[in-house]
Motif scaffolding. Sequence first.
Motif, PDB file in Angstrom:
ATOM      1  N   ARG A 132       2.722  18.009  -6.564  1.00  9.97           N
ATOM      2  CA  ARG A 132       2.374  16.578  -6.634  1.00  9.97           C
ATOM      3  C   ARG A 132       1.819  16.103  -5.290  1.00  9.97           C
ATOM      4  NH1 ARG A 132       0.843  12.081  -6.833  1.00  9.97           N
ATOM      5  NH2 ARG A 132       1.810  10.242  -7.797  1.00  9.97           N
ATOM      6  N   ILE A 133       2.475  16.489  -4.186  1.00 10.23           N
ATOM      7  CA  ILE A 133       1.998  16.100  -2.856  1.00 10.23           C
ATOM      8  C   ILE A 133       0.639  16.743  -2.557  1.00 10.23           C
ATOM      9  CG2 ILE A 133       2.479  16.281  -0.384  1.00 10.23           C
ATOM     10  CD1 ILE A 133       5.468  16.103  -1.088  1.00 10.23           C
ATOM     11  N   TYR A 134       0.511  18.017  -2.912  1.00 14.16           N
ATOM     12  CA  TYR A 134      -0.744  18.739  -2.669  1.00 14.16           C
ATOM     13  C   TYR A 134      -1.915  18.071  -3.389  1.00 14.16           C
ATOM     14  CZ  TYR A 134      -4.302  22.323  -3.409  1.00 14.16           C
ATOM     15  OH  TYR A 134      -5.493  22.993  -3.503  1.00 14.16           O
ATOM     16  N   LYS A 135      -1.700  17.738  -4.669  1.00 16.15           N
ATOM     17  CA  LYS A 135      -2.766  17.095  -5.443  1.00 16.15           C
ATOM     18  C   LYS A 135      -3.073  15.705  -4.891  1.00 16.15           C
ATOM     19  CE  LYS A 135      -4.561  18.356  -8.667  1.00 16.15           C
ATOM     20  NZ  LYS A 135      -5.827  19.090  -8.861  1.00 16.15           N
ATOM     21  N   GLY A 136      -2.035  14.996  -4.400  1.00 18.82           N
ATOM     22  CA  GLY A 136      -2.253  13.670  -3.815  1.00 18.82           C
ATOM     23  C   GLY A 136      -3.110  13.748  -2.555  1.00 18.82           C
ATOM     24  N   ILE A 137      -2.789  14.730  -1.689  1.00 17.34           N
ATOM     25  CA  ILE A 137      -3.580  14.910  -0.469  1.00 17.34           C
ATOM     26  C   ILE A 137      -5.013  15.313  -0.812  1.00 17.34           C
ATOM     27  CG2 ILE A 137      -3.813  16.319   1.619  1.00 17.34           C
ATOM     28  CD1 ILE A 137      -0.756  16.505   1.688  1.00 17.34           C
ATOM     29  N   LEU A 138      -5.142  16.218  -1.794  1.00 19.85           N
ATOM     30  CA  LEU A 138      -6.469  16.684  -2.186  1.00 19.85           C
ATOM     31  C   LEU A 138      -7.310  15.547  -2.746  1.00 19.85           C
ATOM     32  CD1 LEU A 138      -7.934  19.441  -2.221  1.00 19.85           C
ATOM     33  CD2 LEU A 138      -7.290  19.640  -4.635  1.00 19.85           C
ATOM     34  N   GLN A 139      -6.694  14.682  -3.530  1.00 15.69           N
ATOM     35  CA  GLN A 139      -7.423  13.539  -4.086  1.00 15.69           C
ATOM     36  C   GLN A 139      -7.818  12.548  -2.988  1.00 15.69           C
ATOM     37  OE1 GLN A 139      -5.213  11.763  -7.314  1.00 15.69           O
ATOM     38  NE2 GLN A 139      -4.877  13.734  -8.325  1.00 15.69           N
ATOM     39  N   ALA A 140      -6.942  12.389  -1.979  1.00 17.04           N
ATOM     40  CA  ALA A 140      -7.256  11.478  -0.872  1.00 17.04           C
ATOM     41  C   ALA A 140      -8.423  12.001  -0.046  1.00 17.04           C
ATOM     42  CB  ALA A 140      -6.020  11.284   0.008  1.00 17.04           C
ATOM     43  N   ILE A 141      -8.444  13.314   0.195  1.00 18.27           N
ATOM     44  CA  ILE A 141      -9.527  13.906   0.976  1.00 18.27           C
ATOM     45  C   ILE A 141     -10.851  13.835   0.213  1.00 18.27           C
ATOM     46  CG2 ILE A 141     -10.393  16.058   1.980  1.00 18.27           C
ATOM     47  CD1 ILE A 141      -7.486  16.804   2.578  1.00 18.27           C
ATOM     48  N   GLN A 142     -10.786  14.185  -1.070  1.00 17.12           N
ATOM     49  CA  GLN A 142     -12.003  14.197  -1.889  1.00 17.12           C
ATOM     50  C   GLN A 142     -12.360  12.807  -2.420  1.00 17.12           C
ATOM     51  OE1 GLN A 142     -11.190  17.085  -4.936  1.00 17.12           O
ATOM     52  NE2 GLN A 142     -11.502  18.839  -3.565  1.00 17.12           N
ATOM     53  N   LYS A 143     -11.472  11.846  -2.196  1.00  9.37           N
ATOM     54  CA  LYS A 143     -11.655  10.479  -2.684  1.00  9.37           C
ATOM     55  C   LYS A 143     -11.940  10.452  -4.186  1.00  9.37           C
ATOM     56  CE  LYS A 143     -13.325   8.729   1.760  1.00  9.37           C
ATOM     57  NZ  LYS A 143     -14.428   8.040   2.490  1.00  9.37           N
ATOM     58  N   SER A 144     -11.178  11.258  -4.894  1.00 11.10           N
ATOM     59  CA  SER A 144     -11.314  11.311  -6.349  1.00 11.10           C
ATOM     60  C   SER A 144     -10.212  10.483  -6.989  1.00 11.10           C
ATOM     61  CB  SER A 144     -11.223  12.760  -6.849  1.00 11.10           C
ATOM     62  OG  SER A 144      -9.958  13.311  -6.515  1.00 11.10           O
ATOM     63  N   ASP A 145     -10.378  10.192  -8.235  1.00 11.34           N
ATOM     64  CA  ASP A 145      -9.399   9.373  -8.970  1.00 11.34           C
ATOM     65  C   ASP A 145      -8.945  10.125 -10.220  1.00 11.34           C
ATOM     66  OD1 ASP A 145      -7.770   7.315  -9.653  1.00 11.34           O
ATOM     67  OD2 ASP A 145      -9.356   6.090 -10.570  1.00 11.34           O
ATOM     68  N   GLU A 146      -8.345  11.279  -9.996  1.00 12.77           N
ATOM     69  CA  GLU A 146      -7.892  12.108 -11.125  1.00 12.77           C
ATOM     70  C   GLU A 146      -6.568  11.621 -11.699  1.00 12.77           C
ATOM     71  OE1 GLU A 146      -7.753  16.140  -9.908  1.00 12.77           O
ATOM     72  OE2 GLU A 146      -9.889  16.253  -9.399  1.00 12.77           O
ATOM     73  N   GLY A 147      -5.828  10.855 -10.924  1.00 10.56           N
ATOM     74  CA  GLY A 147      -4.543  10.356 -11.417  1.00 10.56           C
ATOM     75  C   GLY A 147      -3.421  11.356 -11.210  1.00 10.56           C
ATOM     76  N   HIS A 148      -2.341  11.114 -11.891  1.00 11.95           N
ATOM     77  CA  HIS A 148      -1.145  11.950 -11.758  1.00 11.95           C
ATOM     78  C   HIS A 148      -1.427  13.354 -12.301  1.00 11.95           C
ATOM     79  CE1 HIS A 148       3.008  13.222 -11.888  1.00 11.95           C
ATOM     80  NE2 HIS A 148       3.362  12.089 -11.288  1.00 11.95           N
ATOM     81  N   PRO A 149      -1.081  14.412 -11.544  1.00  9.52           N
ATOM     82  CA  PRO A 149      -1.386  15.776 -12.000  1.00  9.52           C
ATOM     83  C   PRO A 149      -0.613  16.192 -13.251  1.00  9.52           C
ATOM     84  CG  PRO A 149      -0.024  15.815 -10.018  1.00  9.52           C
ATOM     85  CD  PRO A 149      -0.458  14.396 -10.219  1.00  9.52           C
ATOM     86  N   PHE A 150       0.505  15.536 -13.503  1.00  8.31           N
ATOM     87  CA  PHE A 150       1.312  15.879 -14.680  1.00  8.31           C
ATOM     88  C   PHE A 150       1.188  14.831 -15.786  1.00  8.31           C
ATOM     89  CE2 PHE A 150       3.819  17.774 -11.082  1.00  8.31           C
ATOM     90  CZ  PHE A 150       3.510  19.097 -11.379  1.00  8.31           C
ATOM     91  N   LYS A 151       0.126  14.016 -15.713  1.00  8.54           N
ATOM     92  CA  LYS A 151      -0.031  12.934 -16.683  1.00  8.54           C
ATOM     93  C   LYS A 151      -0.086  13.456 -18.116  1.00  8.54           C
ATOM     94  CE  LYS A 151      -2.692   8.699 -17.495  1.00  8.54           C
ATOM     95  NZ  LYS A 151      -2.588   8.783 -18.946  1.00  8.54           N
ATOM     96  N   GLN A 152      -0.754  14.593 -18.311  1.00 11.41           N
ATOM     97  CA  GLN A 152      -0.881  15.178 -19.648  1.00 11.41           C
ATOM     98  C   GLN A 152       0.486  15.467 -20.253  1.00 11.41           C
ATOM     99  OE1 GLN A 152      -3.059  18.842 -19.701  1.00 11.41           O
ATOM    100  NE2 GLN A 152      -2.519  19.315 -21.822  1.00 11.41           N
ATOM    101  N   TYR A 153       1.392  15.972 -19.412  1.00 12.85           N
ATOM    102  CA  TYR A 153       2.728  16.320 -19.904  1.00 12.85           C
ATOM    103  C   TYR A 153       3.631  15.088 -19.996  1.00 12.85           C
ATOM    104  CZ  TYR A 153       0.916  20.882 -18.581  1.00 12.85           C
ATOM    105  OH  TYR A 153       0.127  21.993 -18.461  1.00 12.85           O
TER     106      TYR A 153
END
Length: 209
Positions: free
Chosen positions: A72-93
């Motif tokens: 969760r932290i890794y995806k949050g940092i990655l989204q901040a760097i890439q400035k993407s808006d993918e949302g919560h990585p476990f949203k599907q589940y």
Amino acid sequence: MDNNAVDKQECEPAAKHWKDQVVDLLYWRDVKTTGVVFGASLLLLLSLTVCSIVSVSSYIGLALLSVTICFRIYKGILQAIQKSDEGHPFKQYLDEDVTLSEDTVHKYSDIVLAKLNKTISELRRLFLVEDLVDSIKFAVLMWILTYVGALFNGLTLLILGLIGAFSCPIVYEKHQAQIDHYVALVNNQIKDVVAKIQAKVPGMKRKTE
């Protein structure tokens, strides 16, 4: 048609589906799935031989939480760097419905209840000596289990049972003819011995004879 008959008909497909899944698992139809289930189950039982169930459960929980939190932290940092808006990585589940429906609970509760009632009836029949031969066989089994219990504890028996459950079916499938032959010979010998005992001991003949 009464309600009991309807409930039985509804439970039969669920029971059949569950049995088919267990058979596929034990016969290694899907090697990857069976390997994961067998490995995880064996690892859990072996862990219980070293630590208590509370410790094992806590370690498993901590391991899972460590993986999910780090991801969760890794995806949050990655989204901040890439400035993407993918949302919560476990949203599907998180959006999936994991609640048990009343129909599902009723189906499997009926299956368990039917098995439990059958077991209670069988134990009553054995302990109250409805059939003397069957009760004596059960007593012999209990006597053998006293020696088994002296050699192995319950957890060791579970480990051996798990290994046997995942190995014996596949061995039997590959050598079915030879195993059936020797099993038939042993059954015939046992039947001969039982018949001789029944003939010599009064009151041991079955009611149907």
